[in-house]
Design an enzyme around this catalytic site. Structure first.
Site, PDB file in Angstrom:
ATOM      1  N   GLY A  39      45.066  45.234  39.387  1.00  0.00           N
ATOM      2  CA  GLY A  39      45.857  45.798  37.924  1.00  0.00           C
ATOM      3  C   GLY A  39      45.665  44.631  36.472  1.00  0.00           C
ATOM      4  N   ASN A  91      36.873  35.611  31.067  1.00  0.00           N
ATOM      5  CA  ASN A  91      36.008  37.578  31.589  1.00  0.00           C
ATOM      6  C   ASN A  91      37.471  38.899  30.926  1.00  0.00           C
ATOM      7  OD1 ASN A  91      37.009  39.351  33.493  1.00  0.00           O
ATOM      8  ND2 ASN A  91      35.558  38.817  34.824  1.00  0.00           N
ATOM      9  N   CYS A 125      35.993  46.932  36.797  1.00  0.00           N
ATOM     10  CA  CYS A 125      36.942  47.067  37.492  1.00  0.00           C
ATOM     11  C   CYS A 125      37.610  48.398  38.354  1.00  0.00           C
ATOM     12  CB  CYS A 125      38.644  46.331  36.695  1.00  0.00           C
ATOM     13  SG  CYS A 125      39.953  45.931  37.329  1.00  0.00           S
ATOM     14  N   LYS A 158      29.400  42.481  34.010  1.00  0.00           N
ATOM     15  CA  LYS A 158      30.014  42.418  35.029  1.00  0.00           C
ATOM     16  C   LYS A 158      29.391  44.094  36.093  1.00  0.00           C
ATOM     17  CE  LYS A 158      32.703  40.852  39.050  1.00  0.00           C
ATOM     18  NZ  LYS A 158      34.547  39.991  38.827  1.00  0.00           N
ATOM     19  N   ILE A 198      28.518  41.090  42.710  1.00  0.00           N
ATOM     20  CA  ILE A 198      28.843  42.624  42.547  1.00  0.00           C
ATOM     21  C   ILE A 198      31.098  42.532  42.381  1.00  0.00           C
ATOM     22  CG2 ILE A 198      27.765  43.760  43.282  1.00  0.00           C
ATOM     23  CD1 ILE A 198      29.656  44.118  45.652  1.00  0.00           C
ATOM     24  N   ASN A 199      31.342  43.472  41.606  1.00  0.00           N
ATOM     25  CA  ASN A 199      32.378  43.248  41.457  1.00  0.00           C
ATOM     26  C   ASN A 199      33.388  43.836  43.208  1.00  0.00           C
ATOM     27  OD1 ASN A 199      35.979  43.681  41.104  1.00  0.00           O
ATOM     28  ND2 ASN A 199      35.333  43.407  38.611  1.00  0.00           N
ATOM     29  N   THR A 200      34.586  44.595  43.237  1.00  0.00           N
ATOM     30  CA  THR A 200      34.776  44.833  44.622  1.00  0.00           C
ATOM     31  C   THR A 200      34.440  46.334  44.738  1.00  0.00           C
ATOM     32  OG1 THR A 200      36.960  45.551  43.998  1.00  0.00           O
ATOM     33  CG2 THR A 200      36.976  42.699  44.534  1.00  0.00           C
ATOM     34  N   GLY A 207      31.521  38.262  48.830  1.00  0.00           N
ATOM     35  CA  GLY A 207      31.858  37.871  50.426  1.00  0.00           C
ATOM     36  C   GLY A 207      31.399  36.513  50.702  1.00  0.00           C
TER      37      GLY A 207
END
Ligand SMILES: Cc1cc2nc3c(=O)[nH]c(=O)nc-3n(C[C@H](O)[C@H](O)[C@H](O)COP(=O)(O)O)c2cc1C
Length: 308
Positions: free
Chosen positions: A73, A102, A133, A168, A194-196, A247
């Site tokens: 968060g 960032n 995010c 991003k 990439i982001n998650t 990854g």
């Protein structure tokens, strides 16, 4: 002799393409105790918002068989502290280390405020705009899933930022191409991706989600094929450089991501299992390149052979 690992990107002269990903390296302090951060191509520091944020309730991390879920968060000390303490301290200790800041927020004005000011620090060479995010309400991902909103935000920060802007991208979309094209047309200097991936894990005993936030972002080995696919797609559809992530754990992962189209590679979750992963990758690159007949990395980018 020229450096075979050298990569040049908007705002960034990288002695090698390896950098820790945002949120997985804090502001460098803890990892600076393990090794000399000067070895890194750059560091992507934790997201900065205008005001301090304490993040989400705990538990906010859960392990999965091939990665982790997080819902931190955007915890951070806020723009003033990052500007007056953290960046000057990093600059004093690592004067040549490239910092990619960032930037996150809950509304356009938040992003504009941080982007206007954070590039004043001499070590901030570029900004990574975190519009993806998945773990905060009213923030991040809403900006990254709509091409028009993403473009308008990119334009707004480009008007005020003094350093190049890398946007991003989120993998949590049906079609990434219109979003990437809109961001490129709005003047972005590059993409990071990439982001998650949005995920969830349930505790069988309590029958409740493991994370207090219920959902979180999946990162680590499990998401690498998704990252490779999206980087490959965006590389073909646009003309601005990509810093790839998702990854990456091994030197082969780095080379694979560059073959897909990334010009540099960030390492996130792997830092948690091996704090030395980044210097190990930098050290391993020349030998593996020699084995594969790669003379220099800048020649490698997008060398994937499309099977016909
Ligand atoms: C604990 C944690 C915190 C993160 N915080 C941020 C963040 O503040 N800003 C951001 O843009 N990405 C953040 N990310 C996403 C990573 O930078 C990266 O895009 C993602 O984890 C995929 O890379 P990986 O699989 O190598 O971890 C975070 C990831 C993790 C695991």
């Amino acid at each position: 002799m020229s450096n075979p690992l050298y990569i040049q990107l908007p705002g960034l002269d990288l002695q090698n393409p390896i950098m820790p990903a945002s949120g997985c390296f804090g502001f460098g302090n803890e990892y600076g105790k393990f090794y000399d951060l000067n070895q890194l191509g750059a560091i992507m520091i934790k997201a900065t918002t205008p005001e301090a944020r304490f993040g989400n309730e705990t538990p906010r991390i859960a392990e999965t068989p091939s990665g982790m879920l997080n819902a931190i968060g955007l915890q951070n000390p806020g723009l003033k502290v990052v500007q007056s303490e953290i960046l000057p301290d990093l600059h004093a200790r690592y004067p040549d280390l490239n910092i990619i800041a960032n930037v996150a927020g809950s509304c356009e004005e938040d992003y504009v405020t941080v982007c206007r000011e954070i590039g004043d620090a001499p070590n901030v060479k570029a900004i990574e705009l975190n519009i993806s995010c998945p773990n905060v309400k009213h923030g991040g991902i809403a900006f990254g899933t709509d091409p028009n909103v993403a473009a308008s935000l990119t334009e707004a920060v480009k008007r005020v930022a003094k350093v190049p802007i890398y946007v991003k991208l989120s993998p949590n979309v049906t079609d990434i191409i219109p979003i990437a094209k809109a961001i490129e047309a709005a003047g972005a200097d590059g993409f990071t991706m990439i982001n998650t991936l949005l995920g969830m894990q349930i505790d069988l005993k309590t029958r409740q989600p493991l994370l207090a936030n219920q959902t979180g972002g999946l990162s680590g080995a499990a998401i690498k094929p998704v990252a490779i696919r999206l980087i490959h797609q965006v590389f073909h559809a646009t003309n601005i450089p990509i810093i790839g992530m998702g990854g990456v754990q091994t030197v082969d992962d780095v080379l694979e991501m560059m073959m897909a189209g990334a010009s540099a590679v960030a390492v996130g979750t792997a830092n948690f299992t091996d704090p030395y992963v980044c210097p190990k990758l930098i050290e391993a690159l020349p030998k593996r390149m020699a084995e594969l007949g790669i003379n220099n990395l800048s020649e490698l980018i997008q060398q994937v052979r499309e099977g016909k």
